[in-house]
Design an enzyme around this catalytic site. Sequence first.
Site, PDB file in Angstrom:
ATOM      1  N   ASP A  89       8.284  -2.500   2.689  1.00  0.00           N
ATOM      2  CA  ASP A  89       9.390  -1.915   2.816  1.00  0.00           C
ATOM      3  C   ASP A  89      10.682  -2.030   3.640  1.00  0.00           C
ATOM      4  OD1 ASP A  89       8.021   0.169   1.308  1.00  0.00           O
ATOM      5  OD2 ASP A  89       7.001   1.013   2.933  1.00  0.00           O
TER       6      ASP A  89
ATOM      7  N   HIS B  27       1.857  -2.281  10.113  1.00  0.00           N
ATOM      8  CA  HIS B  27       0.766  -1.875   8.968  1.00  0.00           C
ATOM      9  C   HIS B  27      -0.113  -1.657   9.476  1.00  0.00           C
ATOM     10  CE1 HIS B  27      -1.101  -2.126   5.065  1.00  0.00           C
ATOM     11  NE2 HIS B  27       0.268  -2.122   4.527  1.00  0.00           N
TER      12      HIS B  27
END
Length: 430
Positions: free
Chosen positions: A364, A307
Site C-alpha cells: 500500500d 506486515h
Amino acid sequence: MSNTAKLTLEGKDYELPTLVGTEKEKAIDIRALRKNSGYITFDPAYVNTGACQSAITFIDGEKGILRYRGIPIEELAEHSTFTEVAYLLIYGHLPNKKELGTLKEGLTRHSMIHEDMKNFYNGYPSTAHPMAILSAMVGSLSAYYPNVTNPGITEEEMHDNYVRLISKVRTIAAASYKKSIGQPIVYPRNDLSYCANFLYMMFAVPSETYKIDEELVKTLTLLLIVHADHEQNCSTSTVRLVGSSKANLFASISAGICALWGHLHGGANQQVIEMLEKIQREKIPVKKIVEQAKDKNSGFRLMGFGHRVYKNFDPRANILRAACDRVFKKLGIQDPLLNIAKELEQAALEDNYFVERKLYPNVDFYSGILYRAMEIPTNMFTVMFAIGRLPGWIAHYRELNADPDFKIGRPRQIYTGEVQRSYVPIDKRR
Ligand code: CMC
C-alpha cells in the site's frame, strides 16, 4: 526423525500428527487435541494458526517470496495480464489460447449490470464511500443471479458466476465513481480489454472522444496483478469463514470487501496518500512523522509500513516502487508525494524502531502514488484493491467448497466472564 509431536499435559502424554506442505512448511495437527485432552490452543488473531491447506498462493515472509500457483509474482508482473492471472488463480494453471479466449469473451458478455441495479445508485448520498456501495452491490448480485444460492449448482454455472463477478465489479466501481461526481454512467465497450474498459468507464464523458492510454492500461494491469491474491489474509479468511456456512459466492465476497475496507488492511492505501498529503500540506518534517509513529501514545502508525507475514521486504512494494519511476518518466509527470514517500521510507528504514521490528514498506505504500498518476480519486483506492483481489477471493471460495474436509468455520474461546449467578429482580438491584 519422528513426525509426530509430543505434548505432556497434567502428566499425560499426547501424540499429535504433523503435516508438511510442498514448500516444507510444517504444522502440528491439533484437531483431536480438545477431544482427547480437554485443552484448546490459544492463538488470538491467528498469528500462528493454519486454518486450511491451500494450493493457491505461497508466501515466504522472511525471504520476500510471493508465488501464485508456483509462479513468482515478479514474472507474472512482467509478462502476464490480469485476465490470465485470474484464470491461473482460480483454475490452477495458465490458460491455453482457447481457455483464455473463452474467459475474455465471458468477461465481455457479462460486463453490464442489470438496468434495475442502476436505481441503487440514486439511493446513496453523493458523499457515500465507494466501498460501501461496492459491498452492497456485490451482495445484491445474489438477488439477480439466484442460481448462486442453489446447493445443486453445477461447476459450469459457478464458472459463469465467477466471470460475471469479475466483469461486473469493474462496471459497478466505475459507475459509483461517475455517480459521485454527478456524471452519467458510461456503459462498457465490447472491443476493449478488461483494464482498458475500466479506464474508459471511469473517465470517458459522452461529449468527448476518450483515447485509451496504453501506459495507463499497463500500469493498471500491474497493480491488479500484484493485488490478486495473498493467501490467508484478513479479507480472504473472511470470505472463507462466511463461505464455510455455505453462504453464496456473492454474499461471501461482499463480506470480504467489508473486511478489506479497514485501514489495517486494504484501507491503508487511502490512508497512505492522506498521510503524505498532510505532510506536504503542513510541511511536516518526515523525521517528526517517524517519531510520531514510534510513540505508542500518539495513536498513529506509519501507514503502508509493516506486515504480519513479510519480515524482510514485501516483493509487491519493490515492484510498485520501481513502477513509479518508470511510469512517471513515461507519462512525463511529477508528483511531490513520490519524493516525500521515498524520503519517509529512507528515514524509517534507518531508524532502530523499524529495523528491530522488521517493519518495511508494504504494497500500500506505493500503490496510491500510481493510482494518483492515473487520476483515480483517493477514496477509490481500496475499491481498486478489491477489484484486484477478486480472483484470489474466488479461488479460495472455490477451493474451500471442493475441500473433502469441508466444515463450517467455528473458533473456540477461553471464557473470562462471570461464573454462574442468579437473576436479580430490578427492585433488588443495587
Ligand atoms: N508504524 C509504527 N509501528 C508499527 C507499525 C507501523 N506501521 N506496524 C507495526 N508496528 C509496531 C507495533 O506497534 C508493534 O510494536 P511493539 O512490538 O513495540 O508493540 C510491532 O510493530 C508489531 O506490530 P503488530 O501490530 O503486532 O503487527 P501485526 O502483524 O499485528 O500487524 C499490520 C501488521 C500490517 C496491521 C501493522 O504493521 C500495521 O498496522 N501497519 C500499518 C497499516 C498498513 O499499512 N496496513 C496494510 C498491510 S499490507 C496490505 C494488506 O495486505 O492488507
